[in-house]
Design a protein around this motif. Sequence first.
Motif, PDB file in Angstrom:
ATOM      1  N   LEU A 253     -40.297   0.766  34.835  1.00  0.00           N
ATOM      2  CA  LEU A 253     -40.817  -0.452  35.451  1.00  0.00           C
ATOM      3  C   LEU A 253     -39.731  -1.432  35.877  1.00  0.00           C
ATOM      4  O   LEU A 253     -40.031  -2.529  36.336  1.00  0.00           O
ATOM      5  CB  LEU A 253     -41.770  -1.167  34.478  1.00  0.00           C
ATOM      6  CG  LEU A 253     -42.999  -0.372  34.037  1.00  0.00           C
ATOM      7  CD1 LEU A 253     -43.824  -1.179  33.045  1.00  0.00           C
ATOM      8  CD2 LEU A 253     -43.843   0.013  35.238  1.00  0.00           C
TER       9      LEU A 253
ATOM     10  N   GLY B 222     -41.432   0.407  39.135  1.00  0.00           N
ATOM     11  CA  GLY B 222     -41.013  -0.979  39.335  1.00  0.00           C
ATOM     12  C   GLY B 222     -40.546  -1.264  40.744  1.00  0.00           C
ATOM     13  O   GLY B 222     -40.823  -2.352  41.287  1.00  0.00           O
TER      14      GLY B 222
ATOM     15  N   LYS C 282     -42.123  -4.102  43.325  1.00  0.00           N
ATOM     16  CA  LYS C 282     -41.286  -5.192  43.844  1.00  0.00           C
ATOM     17  C   LYS C 282     -41.284  -5.216  45.360  1.00  0.00           C
ATOM     18  O   LYS C 282     -41.386  -6.280  45.986  1.00  0.00           O
ATOM     19  CB  LYS C 282     -39.857  -5.037  43.317  1.00  0.00           C
ATOM     20  CG  LYS C 282     -38.926  -6.148  43.766  1.00  0.00           C
ATOM     21  CD  LYS C 282     -37.532  -5.954  43.191  1.00  0.00           C
ATOM     22  CE  LYS C 282     -36.598  -7.065  43.651  1.00  0.00           C
ATOM     23  NZ  LYS C 282     -35.215  -6.861  43.108  1.00  0.00           N
TER      24      LYS C 282
ATOM     25  N   THR D 221     -42.188  -8.358  39.703  1.00  0.00           N
ATOM     26  CA  THR D 221     -41.077  -7.928  38.857  1.00  0.00           C
ATOM     27  C   THR D 221     -41.473  -8.127  37.407  1.00  0.00           C
ATOM     28  O   THR D 221     -41.761  -9.255  36.990  1.00  0.00           O
ATOM     29  CB  THR D 221     -39.799  -8.718  39.161  1.00  0.00           C
ATOM     30  OG1 THR D 221     -39.455  -8.552  40.546  1.00  0.00           O
ATOM     31  CG2 THR D 221     -38.647  -8.222  38.298  1.00  0.00           C
ATOM     32  N   LEU D 222     -41.502  -7.053  36.649  1.00  0.00           N
ATOM     33  CA  LEU D 222     -41.916  -7.125  35.254  1.00  0.00           C
ATOM     34  C   LEU D 222     -40.732  -7.253  34.312  1.00  0.00           C
ATOM     35  O   LEU D 222     -40.821  -7.939  33.299  1.00  0.00           O
ATOM     36  CB  LEU D 222     -42.745  -5.883  34.882  1.00  0.00           C
ATOM     37  CG  LEU D 222     -44.106  -5.762  35.568  1.00  0.00           C
ATOM     38  CD1 LEU D 222     -44.768  -4.445  35.187  1.00  0.00           C
ATOM     39  CD2 LEU D 222     -45.014  -6.924  35.189  1.00  0.00           C
ATOM     40  N   ALA D 223     -39.636  -6.599  34.641  1.00  0.00           N
ATOM     41  CA  ALA D 223     -38.470  -6.657  33.759  1.00  0.00           C
ATOM     42  C   ALA D 223     -37.938  -8.088  33.683  1.00  0.00           C
ATOM     43  O   ALA D 223     -37.863  -8.793  34.691  1.00  0.00           O
ATOM     44  CB  ALA D 223     -37.382  -5.713  34.270  1.00  0.00           C
TER      45      ALA D 223
ATOM     46  N   GLY E  96     -43.601  -8.924  31.628  1.00  0.00           N
ATOM     47  CA  GLY E  96     -43.047  -7.688  31.085  1.00  0.00           C
ATOM     48  C   GLY E  96     -43.117  -7.653  29.575  1.00  0.00           C
ATOM     49  O   GLY E  96     -43.361  -6.595  28.976  1.00  0.00           O
TER      50      GLY E  96
END
Length: 234
Positions: A69, A76, A80, A86-88, A93
């Motif tokens: 991700l 991921g 994006k 954006t999870l990171a 996240g």
Amino acid sequence: MLSAFEVEALLLSLKVSAAATLGALPFAMLFAFLLARGRFPLKWLLDGIVHAPLVVPPVVVGYLLLIGLGPNGPIGAPLKDWFGWTLAFTWQGAAVAAAVMALPLMVRAIRLSLEQIDFKLEDAATTLGAGRLDVLTSVSLPLIAPGVVVAIVLGFARALGEFGATITFVANIPGETRTLPIALYTLAQTPGAEFEAGRLALISVIVAVAALVASEAVARRTRRAIGLQEARSQ
């Protein structure tokens, strides 16, 4: 009085835990029904994957989430590019990491409730002309309501204490991903901050115990309500 550091970590933890629990609940119910009632090939493999976070080190789970991700990951990157998500290194996240770690406990609680249902009740409803959806909504779901409540509380408590997968996937960013466990880790690594670390540990214990006590109260009320309904129907 709580300090600004403690309030920030507490509120963020509650937000992340609530989002993780609500996000994991539909998947927990789906997997619980599949594992309790499903008859399909490789069911054992699904069972193993769902419960893997219980035995795999949390850091490994966080690393896999980062690979999959992350901004350049197979999942991921499209998120994006197509949606701008954006999870990171974000609180969302952190919620995903907590949800993955809480999912096995939630599935197990719901699955045990499903396996305790008397099939005769569902068969009786079917005999009276109820369809599968009617049986699910009017018989199965009410009977497993206590198990669902337990699953929600277990998931919330597990998400509240999540550390390894979270710090690996979203790092330690003040105000964004620094939840209670990560904040406690930060204080534990800070010379002379033993008192502040102790306060934060006490806050974590109080919140966790309060969640468990509340869950037990709700579960008892739910079981009592179901018992009254069954008595009236008889």
